[in-house]
Write a protein that holds these residues in place. Structure first.
Motif, short mmCIF file in Angstrom:
data_model
loop_
_atom_site.label_atom_id
_atom_site.label_comp_id
_atom_site.label_asym_id
_atom_site.label_seq_id
_atom_site.Cartn_x
_atom_site.Cartn_y
_atom_site.Cartn_z
N LEU A 3 0.84 -1.03 0.14
CA LEU A 3 0.01 -0.04 -0.06
C LEU A 3 0.69 1.38 0.17
O LEU A 3 1.87 1.31 0.80
CB LEU A 3 -1.03 0.10 1.23
N PHE A 4 0.76 2.18 -0.86
CA PHE A 4 1.25 3.28 -1.22
C PHE A 4 2.80 3.31 -1.51
O PHE A 4 3.58 3.90 -1.48
CB PHE A 4 1.48 4.35 0.04
N GLY A 5 3.12 1.85 -2.49
CA GLY A 5 4.33 1.65 -2.81
C GLY A 5 4.41 2.20 -4.34
O GLY A 5 3.22 2.99 -4.91
N ARG A 6 5.27 2.15 -4.75
CA ARG A 6 5.54 2.71 -6.44
C ARG A 6 4.32 2.21 -7.22
O ARG A 6 3.69 3.18 -8.07
CB ARG A 6 7.08 2.35 -6.97
N ASN A 7 4.07 0.89 -7.08
CA ASN A 7 3.13 0.29 -7.84
C ASN A 7 1.81 0.87 -7.66
O ASN A 7 0.91 0.96 -8.57
CB ASN A 7 3.05 -1.28 -7.87
N HIS A 8 1.51 0.90 -6.38
CA HIS A 8 0.19 1.72 -5.87
C HIS A 8 -0.06 2.84 -6.55
O HIS A 8 -1.12 3.13 -7.00
CB HIS A 8 0.02 1.33 -4.49
N ILE A 9 0.86 3.75 -6.41
CA ILE A 9 0.71 5.25 -6.81
C ILE A 9 0.55 5.06 -8.62
O ILE A 9 -0.40 5.81 -8.72
CB ILE A 9 2.02 5.95 -6.50
N ILE A 10 1.29 4.17 -9.00
CA ILE A 10 1.23 4.37 -10.47
C ILE A 10 -0.40 3.70 -10.95
O ILE A 10 -0.88 4.48 -11.85
CB ILE A 10 2.06 3.21 -11.08
N ILE A 11 -0.82 2.65 -10.43
CA ILE A 11 -2.22 2.27 -10.65
C ILE A 11 -3.16 3.33 -10.29
O ILE A 11 -4.19 3.38 -10.68
CB ILE A 11 -2.47 0.92 -10.06
N SER A 12 -2.87 3.95 -9.30
CA SER A 12 -3.88 4.97 -8.65
C SER A 12 -3.97 6.09 -9.78
O SER A 12 -5.16 6.75 -9.83
CB SER A 12 -3.40 5.54 -7.46
N ILE A 13 -2.84 6.56 -10.31
CA ILE A 13 -2.68 7.78 -11.33
C ILE A 13 -3.66 7.35 -12.66
O ILE A 13 -4.12 8.16 -13.04
CB ILE A 13 -1.29 8.04 -11.70
N ILE A 14 -3.32 6.00 -12.96
CA ILE A 14 -4.11 5.58 -13.83
C ILE A 14 -5.58 5.28 -13.94
O ILE A 14 -6.34 5.70 -14.89
CB ILE A 14 -3.34 3.99 -14.61
#
Length: 68
Positions: A3-14
């Motif tokens: 949670l709130f890692g790099r992948n989570h932030i990228i998916i959240s932006i998308i």
């Protein structure tokens, strides 16, 4: 996924971008910007809550006894 890692932030932006564009371009009301922003933020918050619940018991060393 952390949670709130790099992948989570990228998916959240998308997710935010897709939901915002779907609501902004497809809406003919006068307040389409506010509706699009609220829907996109709600989608990202829902995604974060879902990932939090999914990862909550991932590293549990003591599963419940007599599960069956």
């Amino acid at each position: 996924m952390k949670l709130f890692g790099r992948n989570h932030i990228i998916i959240s932006i998308i997710t935010f971008t897709i939901l915002f564009l779907m609501n902004y371009l497809g809406n003919e009301e006068a307040d389409k910007m506010e509706r699009a922003l609220m829907t996109a933020f709600a989608g990202v918050i829902g995604l974060s809550i879902g990932l939090f619940i999914l990862n909550k018991g991932k590293n549990d060393k003591n599963p419940p006894q007599h599960f069956d």
